[in-house]
Design an enzyme around this catalytic site. Structure first.
Site, PDB file in Angstrom:
ATOM      1  N   ASP A 158       0.850  -1.188   0.000  1.00  0.00           N
ATOM      2  CA  ASP A 158       0.000   0.000   0.000  1.00  0.00           C
ATOM      3  C   ASP A 158       0.890   1.244   0.000  1.00  0.00           C
ATOM      4  O   ASP A 158       1.988   1.222  -0.564  1.00  0.00           O
ATOM      5  CB  ASP A 158      -0.960  -0.036   1.193  1.00  0.00           C
ATOM      6  CG  ASP A 158      -0.233  -0.306   2.527  1.00  0.00           C
ATOM      7  OD1 ASP A 158       0.939   0.107   2.660  1.00  0.00           O
ATOM      8  OD2 ASP A 158      -0.833  -0.927   3.425  1.00  0.00           O
ATOM      9  N   SER A 159       0.437   2.319   0.651  1.00  0.00           N
ATOM     10  CA  SER A 159       1.172   3.584   0.618  1.00  0.00           C
ATOM     11  C   SER A 159       2.566   3.473   1.224  1.00  0.00           C
ATOM     12  O   SER A 159       3.483   4.189   0.811  1.00  0.00           O
ATOM     13  CB  SER A 159       0.380   4.669   1.352  1.00  0.00           C
ATOM     14  OG  SER A 159       0.063   4.255   2.678  1.00  0.00           O
ATOM     15  N   HIS A 160       2.757   2.594   2.207  1.00  0.00           N
ATOM     16  CA  HIS A 160       4.086   2.437   2.792  1.00  0.00           C
ATOM     17  C   HIS A 160       5.081   1.909   1.768  1.00  0.00           C
ATOM     18  O   HIS A 160       6.272   2.215   1.837  1.00  0.00           O
ATOM     19  CB  HIS A 160       4.020   1.481   3.989  1.00  0.00           C
ATOM     20  CG  HIS A 160       3.296   2.053   5.163  1.00  0.00           C
ATOM     21  ND1 HIS A 160       3.102   1.345   6.328  1.00  0.00           N
ATOM     22  CD2 HIS A 160       2.714   3.254   5.361  1.00  0.00           C
ATOM     23  CE1 HIS A 160       2.438   2.097   7.197  1.00  0.00           C
ATOM     24  NE2 HIS A 160       2.182   3.257   6.623  1.00  0.00           N
TER      25      HIS A 160
END
Length: 367
Positions: A156-158
């Site tokens: 995801d965004s990480h």
């Protein structure tokens, strides 16, 4: 004194000439493609050919060529993007929302060179195009061989590197886009460490079964099988057989409370669906990549709920017979990027922690 001033002036002039004669990137609208020769290109990341462009949407895409000669050209296609232009490993220029068209990289000297274009920005709203590399008639093309090692990053965004270059946590949507640099996220850092080609198959805000705050968008496993986010073209690339697949999912599933109207009536119901779907997703990856090692990690956010759920999913995989998978929880991150996301320093910490696990496994690259 006069001689000293004259000598100083010559040194300054020489330095100025040297700076002006160094590598640079400039628009080249006067050139015609038919007068140039096509240079070989290696693409890192998922992409599809459409007309005379290579179209991509998953983050972290990079394009590479090699040649002998003082200059080369590349053509930018449609779509908003941030591009790092690297010549022989060094960033020559960063282009923010460049206009479509032909550009020249010159001042390189008459030796052998490697030119890399990295897409730094995330492209959820739509794909972007790249029109390839070109050289003058006298430019000698050099074959660009794929790297022996391959690493895939799923998340995801990480994993995207969401807002990782921001100096503040408070960010507008525009600032998030401007300060996201996937090329400096932990994945590409690890790939460069191991001299590996890589794919970053991640989308900010997406989870395993539930996206951030219950948003009605594709979960990562639903979007994953396709080259672009339009569900039109399934991924079919027999050359992509990563020895290592690094997965970080679950933050968006559990970081917000359930809302009325979502399909899970309780947290335990969400948990059960999450674990089942996570195991099925990894099982599907295993079927396509039978020799890969899965390194699955999370942070300690959401009071440890995410890590607990992912750890349980990994244990479920292992009890079902999965033998080449490991889990690591990473703590101590500052989360000083946009909207409490990992910063550049955090990305380096994540890369170091993951490398510790990788280096302890002697069978990852030999399988």
């Amino acid at each position: 004194m006069v001689k000293h001033l004259a000598a100083t002036a010559l040194i300054i002039a020489a330095a100025s000439c040297s700076a002006e004669s160094g590598p640079r990137v400039v628009p080249s609208p006067e050139e015609k493609l038919e007068d140039l020769r096509v240079l070989p290109m290696h693409v890192g990341g998922r992409a599809i050919e459409r007309g005379d462009e290579t179209v991509r949407q998953w983050p972290g895409t990079y394009f590479e060529t090699a040649f002998q000669g003082p200059a080369a050209y590349f053509r930018v296609g449609e779509g908003d993007q941030i591009l790092h232009i690297r010549a022989d490993g060094h960033i020559v220029r960063t282009m923010i929302k460049p206009q479509a068209g032909l550009y020249r990289v010159d001042g390189l000297g008459n030796g052998a060179h490697r030119l890399t274009i990295e897409v730094a920005s995330e492209s959820q709203l739509g794909p972007t195009g790249f029109g390839g590399f070109y050289g003058a008639a006298a430019t000698k093309a050099v074959a660009v061989a794929p790297r022996r090692r391959q690493i895939e990053f799923v998340g995801d965004s990480h994993t995207v590197g969401y807002g990782n270059t921001s100096a503040t946590r408070d960010c507008t949507e525009e600032k998030v886009w401007e300060t996201t640099d996937t090329s400096q996220a932990f994945g590409p850092i690890l790939a460069r460490r191991y001299k590996a080609d890589y794919q970053v198959n991640a989308i900010s805000g997406r989870g395993v079964v539930r996206s951030y705050d219950g948003a009605k968008v594709d979960s990562l496993p639903v979007a994953y099988p396709f080259v672009l986010f339009d569900h039109a073209t399934p991924v079919r690339d027999p050359t992509w057989q990563p020895q290592l697949i690094v997965i970080s999912l679950g933050t968006n599933d559990f970081s917000t409370q359930l809302h009325a109207g979502e399909r899970w009536r309780s947290r335990p119901e969400l948990s059960s669906d999450f674990r089942k779907t996570y195991v099925e997703f990894v099982r599907g990856l295993r079927a396509v990549h039978p020799r890969a090692f899965f390194l699955i990690w999370t942070t300690d956010t959401a009071n440890g709920e995410v890590a607990s759920e992912v750890r349980a999913a990994v244990e479920k995989m292992k009890s079902a017979g999965e033998k080449r998978a490991d889990f690591i929880q990473i703590s101590g991150l500052a989360f000083s990027g946009c909207n409490y996301h990992p910063s550049l320093a955090d990305d380096r910490t994540i890369a170091d922690r993951l490398a510790g696990v990788i280096d302890a496994r002697k069978d990852i690259w030999s399988k």
